[in-house]
Each structure stands twice: as C-alpha cells, then as structure tokens.
Design a protein around this motif. Structure first.
Motif, PDB file in Angstrom:
ATOM      1  N   UNK A 170       0.825  -1.206   0.000  1.00 59.09           N
ATOM      2  CA  UNK A 170       0.000   0.000   0.000  1.00 59.09           C
ATOM      3  C   UNK A 170       0.858   1.255   0.000  1.00 59.09           C
ATOM      4  N   UNK A 171       1.931   1.243   0.755  1.00 61.05           N
ATOM      5  CA  UNK A 171       2.770   2.430   0.852  1.00 61.05           C
ATOM      6  C   UNK A 171       3.604   2.615  -0.409  1.00 61.05           C
ATOM      7  N   UNK A 172       4.020   1.518  -0.998  1.00 60.06           N
ATOM      8  CA  UNK A 172       4.758   1.630  -2.262  1.00 60.06           C
ATOM      9  C   UNK A 172       3.844   2.201  -3.365  1.00 60.06           C
ATOM     10  N   UNK A 173       2.572   1.805  -3.371  1.00 61.71           N
ATOM     11  CA  UNK A 173       1.633   2.272  -4.395  1.00 61.71           C
ATOM     12  C   UNK A 173       0.933   3.569  -4.008  1.00 61.71           C
ATOM     13  N   UNK A 174       1.128   3.990  -2.742  1.00 61.43           N
ATOM     14  CA  UNK A 174       0.505   5.217  -2.237  1.00 61.43           C
ATOM     15  C   UNK A 174      -1.022   5.154  -2.327  1.00 61.43           C
TER      16      UNK A 174
END
Length: 322
Positions: A170-174
C-alpha cells in the motif's frame, strides 16, 4: 587432522568431511528450537533438516517446539543457551520485527544472536476474492486509488508477516485500504472467500490451494521469480512494481558468542542438506525457494536488510502490538 588445525579452518570448515568436523561439533545431541507449534509450516521444514542432518552427524539433531508469547519463549530459550552450537533457533521473518514490535523483550534479538544460515524464502502472493473487480495488480491499485478507504484487507494478525507485506504494498503504491486482523490465516480465509474482506497478501504455501481451486485470484507474486506452481502469475516487477518483494523466510541462528568455526560447521551441515535434490524438491512443494548461499555472512546481510525494511514500515504505518 588435529583439533587445533580443524578449528583454524574458519569458513573452509563448511566444506570438510563430516567425520573430521565432528571432532569439535557436535559433542552431544543438537537442539533445534522451533518457536512455533508442531506440524505447522515452520516446523515441517525444520524436521526435514533435522532428520537429514542427523544421518550425517555422530549426534542427532532434535526438534524442540517451544511456543508461547508469539515466538518470544522459544527465542529466549536459545538466547540464554550455552554458546557451543548445541542449541540452535529455527525461525522466520518474525525475528526481524521483534525489536520494534516488542520493546521490552527478555533478550536482544540483535545482540544476543548470531545468524548461521538462511535456508530459503517463501514469497507472499497478492490475492483477491474471485469475484473482486481487479484481474491484475495495476487494476487493484487503480481500484484502491479511485476508492480510498473503501476496501478491506485481511491478515493473520496485527504486526504479522501478512500485515507488514500488505502495508509495504500500500505504501509503495501510495493507496489506502482498511486492515482487518484475524487470529490466523485459517480464521481470515472464510471472509476472503465470501468476499466480505476481499483482499489478502498471504504466504504462497497457504494461498496456493485456494488459487489452484479457483476460489481466489492471484494477482502477483512478491518475488523476483515466478512460482513454479503458478506459472501464469507475474512477479510484482513484471506487474510494474520492481523491487516490491516480501517473504516469510527460514533461518537458523545461534546464541551470540558461539565460535566462528562452530557457526561455519553448522552452516555447512545445513548447506549440504539444502543442496540435496530430494530436499530441494520437498521444500519446493512447500513453495520455498532455497537460496544458493547458506553462509553466516549471507544470513547476517539478509537479516540486517530485513530489519531495516520492516522497521521502517512499522514506524511509517504506526503499527503497534498490544
């Protein structure tokens, strides 16, 4: 070959014959402590190695399941064991997140342990309910981006490997999704199958049967290589997210202060066993990819990198274990 010469061999000891190495290790049965329940996905490979290594050593290697407080009880037992290679820890990625998740441990997961051998890695698989309107990883990310906070994802528990791997995605894809923790994957899967919690990033060993039966849909494998069991499922890099990798991995550790020569001998025993074709086949059936380098140096570099990665995710996501 005398004892002094044998101990002076250092890393080369991993290549010496078992009969010669046995002069210094082991001198009594070796305890391989598994801080997970018997019969589980960590226990099964540990017993495979213990059985195979026992065939080559003058002393048996015996698996001892020490559960309690997550992995804390079994890990603590090894931290306080004699530094002679007779008591070893067979553990997983859980070891790399002990310090940030449990600040008041009875041991230091870094200072009290010496990495011995990274056995292999089992990748996470990004999976959705079979009716969820996303057939690829980019489609899933676009769905989450278009509907922030609307969709839920399941995990096997707060702060566990599944939770952390999903937060990494989720954080990599924002993008955003709501975390729904369960008490284990078995408790989570019914809701994934009925679609009430449609997203789960799970260990390949666990998720493969559901995907192969068509009950869930695998969107990507969080590894640099495709899974042989899912040849048509792309890696995260192939799906447009290079470097987005997450695993549960299996590693052997010893109490810190164990002599270097002994660490090399233990690593050699595990390395030779891991290179046996029959062992690789059985581990492959569990979706584990055996690494090429089972040395203490490689194990340490891997563990250091994993600690750095997951500690950052825990801090960024504000993950706490009550």
């Amino acid at each position: 070959m005398n004892r002094r010469h044998l101990l002076g061999l250092g890393a080369a000891a991993a290549l010496t014959p078992v009969a010669a190495r046995a002069q210094s290790w082991p001198t009594q049965p070796v305890r391989l402590v598994v801080p997970f329940a018997a019969g589980g996905p960590t226990d099964i490979p540990a017993r495979l190695f213990a059985d195979e290594i026992s065939k080559a050593l003058p002393q048996r290697m015996i698996v001892e399941n020490r559960t309690g407080a997550g992995v804390v009880v079994g890990t603590d037992a090894v931290a306080k064991a004699p530094k002679d290679g007779q008591t070893l820890l067979y553990t997983t990625v859980a070891h790399s997140v002990l310090r940030p998740l449990f600040p008041r441990l009875p041991f230091d997961p870094v200072a009290d342990f010496a990495p011995v051998s990274l056995i292999g890695v089992i990748p996470m698989v990004i999976t959705v309910n079979k009716d969820f309107p996303a057939r690829t990883l980019p489609e899933l990310i676009e769905k989450l981006r278009a509907e922030p906070g609307k969709h839920d994802y399941a995990s096997s528990g707060n702060g566990g490997a599944l939770h952390l791997a999903t937060e990494l995605l989720l954080r990599r894809a924002n993008v955003r999704a709501n975390h729904v923790p369960y008490r284990g994957t078995a408790a989570a899967m019914p809701d994934v199958l009925n679609g009430s919690v449609p997203i789960i990033v799970d260990v390949a060993t666990t998720t493969l049967p559901f995907v192969q039966r068509g009950e869930t849909r695998a969107l990507a494998v969080m590894d640099s290589q495709r899974l042989p069991q899912l040849p048509n499922v792309p890696t995260t890099a192939e799906a447009g997210f290079p470097g987005l990798e997450a695993y549960t991995w299996h590693m052997v550790l010893a109490p810190s202060g164990t002599p270097t020569a002994t660490l090399d001998q233990v690593a050699g025993a595990f390395g030779r066993t891991a290179r046996e074709e029959s062992v690789r086949t059985r581990l492959g059936d569990l979706a584990m990819r055996v690494v090429d380098d089972q040395s203490p140096a490689f194990a340490k570099s891997w563990l250091d990198a994993e600690r750095t990665k997951w500690e950052a995710i825990i801090q960024e996501a504000g993950i706490r274990v009550d």
